[in-house]
Motif scaffolding. Structure first.
Motif, PDB file in Angstrom:
ATOM      1  N   ILE A   5       0.711  -1.349   0.131  1.00 20.38           N
ATOM      2  CA  ILE A   5       0.377  -0.033   0.068  1.00 20.38           C
ATOM      3  C   ILE A   5       0.722   1.266   0.093  1.00 20.38           C
ATOM      4  O   ILE A   5       0.401   1.522  -0.871  1.00 20.38           O
ATOM      5  N   HIS A   6       2.037   1.498   0.707  1.00 16.65           N
ATOM      6  CA  HIS A   6       2.989   2.497   0.930  1.00 16.65           C
ATOM      7  C   HIS A   6       3.437   3.011   0.054  1.00 16.65           C
ATOM      8  O   HIS A   6       3.684   3.981  -0.831  1.00 16.65           O
ATOM      9  N   ALA A   7       3.898   1.569  -0.985  1.00 23.51           N
ATOM     10  CA  ALA A   7       4.648   1.925  -2.479  1.00 23.51           C
ATOM     11  C   ALA A   7       3.426   1.652  -3.262  1.00 23.51           C
ATOM     12  O   ALA A   7       3.959   3.086  -4.828  1.00 23.51           O
ATOM     13  N   LEU A   8       2.239   1.371  -3.990  1.00 22.58           N
ATOM     14  CA  LEU A   8       1.557   1.403  -4.737  1.00 22.58           C
ATOM     15  C   LEU A   8       0.260   2.094  -4.150  1.00 22.58           C
ATOM     16  O   LEU A   8      -0.104   2.783  -5.868  1.00 22.58           O
ATOM     17  N   ALA A   9      -0.484   2.573  -3.709  1.00 21.66           N
ATOM     18  CA  ALA A   9      -1.408   3.158  -3.331  1.00 21.66           C
ATOM     19  C   ALA A   9      -2.103   4.573  -3.519  1.00 21.66           C
ATOM     20  O   ALA A   9      -0.602   4.921  -3.376  1.00 21.66           O
ATOM     21  N   PRO A  10      -2.578   5.656  -4.115  1.00 24.30           N
ATOM     22  CA  PRO A  10      -2.121   6.595  -4.652  1.00 24.30           C
ATOM     23  C   PRO A  10      -2.930   6.932  -3.522  1.00 24.30           C
ATOM     24  O   PRO A  10      -3.516   6.884  -2.207  1.00 24.30           O
ATOM     25  N   GLU A  11      -2.386   8.435  -3.447  1.00 31.17           N
ATOM     26  CA  GLU A  11      -2.634   9.695  -2.255  1.00 31.17           C
ATOM     27  C   GLU A  11      -3.920  10.008  -2.700  1.00 31.17           C
ATOM     28  O   GLU A  11      -4.165  10.749  -3.594  1.00 31.17           O
ATOM     29  N   CYS A  12      -4.783  10.587  -1.669  1.00 29.02           N
ATOM     30  CA  CYS A  12      -5.830  11.640  -1.990  1.00 29.02           C
ATOM     31  C   CYS A  12      -5.307  13.069  -2.045  1.00 29.02           C
ATOM     32  O   CYS A  12      -4.609  13.460  -1.673  1.00 29.02           O
ATOM     33  N   ALA A  13      -5.847  13.530  -2.851  1.00 32.92           N
ATOM     34  CA  ALA A  13      -5.035  15.428  -3.571  1.00 32.92           C
ATOM     35  C   ALA A  13      -5.525  16.191  -2.707  1.00 32.92           C
ATOM     36  O   ALA A  13      -5.256  16.987  -2.363  1.00 32.92           O
ATOM     37  N   HIS A  14      -6.799  15.899  -2.252  1.00 34.29           N
ATOM     38  CA  HIS A  14      -7.124  17.376  -0.267  1.00 34.29           C
ATOM     39  C   HIS A  14      -6.515  16.469   0.312  1.00 34.29           C
ATOM     40  O   HIS A  14      -5.274  17.724   1.244  1.00 34.29           O
ATOM     41  N   CYS A  15      -6.535  15.652   1.003  1.00 34.90           N
ATOM     42  CA  CYS A  15      -5.503  14.975   2.585  1.00 34.90           C
ATOM     43  C   CYS A  15      -4.709  14.054   2.611  1.00 34.90           C
ATOM     44  O   CYS A  15      -3.964  14.530   3.712  1.00 34.90           O
ATOM     45  N   GLY A  16      -4.123  13.390   0.719  1.00 36.26           N
ATOM     46  CA  GLY A  16      -2.571  13.649   1.498  1.00 36.26           C
ATOM     47  C   GLY A  16      -2.887  11.731   2.055  1.00 36.26           C
ATOM     48  O   GLY A  16      -1.794  10.561   1.847  1.00 36.26           O
ATOM     49  N   CYS A  17      -4.078  11.447   2.811  1.00 36.38           N
ATOM     50  CA  CYS A  17      -4.068   9.456   3.303  1.00 36.38           C
ATOM     51  C   CYS A  17      -3.774   8.986   2.056  1.00 36.38           C
ATOM     52  O   CYS A  17      -4.501   9.157   0.380  1.00 36.38           O
ATOM     53  N   LYS A  18      -3.968   7.550   2.013  1.00 35.87           N
ATOM     54  CA  LYS A  18      -3.727   6.515   0.840  1.00 35.87           C
ATOM     55  C   LYS A  18      -4.829   6.111   0.611  1.00 35.87           C
ATOM     56  O   LYS A  18      -6.061   5.354   1.132  1.00 35.87           O
ATOM     57  N   VAL A  19      -5.213   6.109  -0.955  1.00 35.93           N
ATOM     58  CA  VAL A  19      -6.356   5.545  -1.316  1.00 35.93           C
ATOM     59  C   VAL A  19      -6.246   4.039  -1.475  1.00 35.93           C
ATOM     60  O   VAL A  19      -6.053   3.354  -2.648  1.00 35.93           O
ATOM     61  N   VAL A  20      -7.017   3.125  -0.615  1.00 34.39           N
ATOM     62  CA  VAL A  20      -7.223   2.101  -0.812  1.00 34.39           C
ATOM     63  C   VAL A  20      -8.320   1.315  -0.747  1.00 34.39           C
ATOM     64  O   VAL A  20      -8.344  -0.148  -1.688  1.00 34.39           O
ATOM     65  N   GLY A  21      -9.469   1.879  -0.835  1.00 31.05           N
ATOM     66  CA  GLY A  21     -10.737   1.556  -1.062  1.00 31.05           C
ATOM     67  C   GLY A  21     -11.417   1.985  -2.593  1.00 31.05           C
ATOM     68  O   GLY A  21     -10.641   2.065  -3.662  1.00 31.05           O
ATOM     69  N   HIS A  22     -12.164   2.097  -3.041  1.00 33.77           N
ATOM     70  CA  HIS A  22     -12.490   2.496  -4.663  1.00 33.77           C
ATOM     71  C   HIS A  22     -12.392   4.037  -5.098  1.00 33.77           C
ATOM     72  O   HIS A  22     -11.858   4.264  -5.672  1.00 33.77           O
ATOM     73  N   GLY A  23     -12.344   4.690  -3.415  1.00 37.24           N
ATOM     74  CA  GLY A  23     -11.793   6.144  -3.996  1.00 37.24           C
ATOM     75  C   GLY A  23     -13.074   7.298  -4.797  1.00 37.24           C
ATOM     76  O   GLY A  23     -13.951   6.318  -5.730  1.00 37.24           O
ATOM     77  N   VAL A  24     -12.855   8.538  -4.817  1.00 39.88           N
ATOM     78  CA  VAL A  24     -13.660   9.160  -6.193  1.00 39.88           C
ATOM     79  C   VAL A  24     -12.312   9.679  -7.447  1.00 39.88           C
ATOM     80  O   VAL A  24     -11.191  10.030  -6.817  1.00 39.88           O
ATOM     81  N   GLU A  25     -12.758  10.105  -8.465  1.00 41.04           N
ATOM     82  CA  GLU A  25     -12.039  10.430  -8.986  1.00 41.04           C
ATOM     83  C   GLU A  25     -12.849  11.270 -10.185  1.00 41.04           C
ATOM     84  O   GLU A  25     -13.743  11.373 -10.488  1.00 41.04           O
ATOM     85  N   GLN A  26     -11.831  12.527 -10.446  1.00 43.07           N
ATOM     86  CA  GLN A  26     -12.535  13.880 -11.045  1.00 43.07           C
ATOM     87  C   GLN A  26     -11.206  14.072 -12.171  1.00 43.07           C
ATOM     88  O   GLN A  26     -10.366  14.844 -11.399  1.00 43.07           O
ATOM     89  N   GLY A  27     -11.777  13.646 -13.747  1.00 47.07           N
ATOM     90  CA  GLY A  27     -10.543  14.973 -14.179  1.00 47.07           C
ATOM     91  C   GLY A  27      -8.989  14.362 -13.761  1.00 47.07           C
ATOM     92  O   GLY A  27      -8.240  14.939 -13.892  1.00 47.07           O
ATOM     93  N   GLY A  28      -9.094  13.210 -14.198  1.00 43.00           N
ATOM     94  CA  GLY A  28      -7.689  12.508 -13.410  1.00 43.00           C
ATOM     95  C   GLY A  28      -7.121  12.845 -11.806  1.00 43.00           C
ATOM     96  O   GLY A  28      -6.190  12.128 -11.685  1.00 43.00           O
ATOM     97  N   THR A  29      -7.900  13.377 -11.189  1.00 45.55           N
ATOM     98  CA  THR A  29      -7.184  13.390  -9.752  1.00 45.55           C
ATOM     99  C   THR A  29      -7.750  12.753  -8.815  1.00 45.55           C
ATOM    100  O   THR A  29      -9.250  12.429  -9.444  1.00 45.55           O
ATOM    101  N   ILE A  30      -7.708  11.781  -8.579  1.00 53.21           N
ATOM    102  CA  ILE A  30      -8.061  10.716  -6.982  1.00 53.21           C
ATOM    103  C   ILE A  30      -8.151  11.687  -5.619  1.00 53.21           C
ATOM    104  O   ILE A  30      -7.716  12.404  -4.806  1.00 53.21           O
ATOM    105  N   TYR A  31      -9.476  10.914  -5.124  1.00 52.23           N
ATOM    106  CA  TYR A  31      -9.676  11.604  -4.196  1.00 52.23           C
ATOM    107  C   TYR A  31     -10.312  10.374  -3.149  1.00 52.23           C
ATOM    108  O   TYR A  31     -10.515   8.997  -3.390  1.00 52.23           O
TER     109      TYR A  31
END
Length: 77
Positions: A33-59
């Protein structure tokens, strides 16, 4: 034994994850997870679940997306 690419631990139960055509070796899901999971563009946490995305930005969630100015996103049910 294989060596974890994140922490350097030699472990007999290490595993390999292939992402975007490249193999990565880890000794735990935590390191993967540390190496591969994307980070939320707002809070910086690792996105381990589905998350949401808009315009190529992941939250991590619609709440963070809204705070970052994204419009109309909903958490997945």
């Amino acid at each position: 034994m294989a060596t974890c690419e994140v922490c350097g631990n030699d472990y007999d139960k290490a595993f390999t994850v292939t992402a975007e055509g490249k193999a990565h070796t880890f000794d735990s899901f935590e390191c993967a997870i540390h190496a591969l999971a994307p980070e939320c563009a707002h809070c910086g946490c690792k996105v381990v679940g589905h998350g949401v995305e808009q315009g190529g930005t992941i939250y991590c969630c619609a709440h963070c997306a809204t705070h970052a100015g994204a419009i109309g996103l909903k958490d997945r049910a």
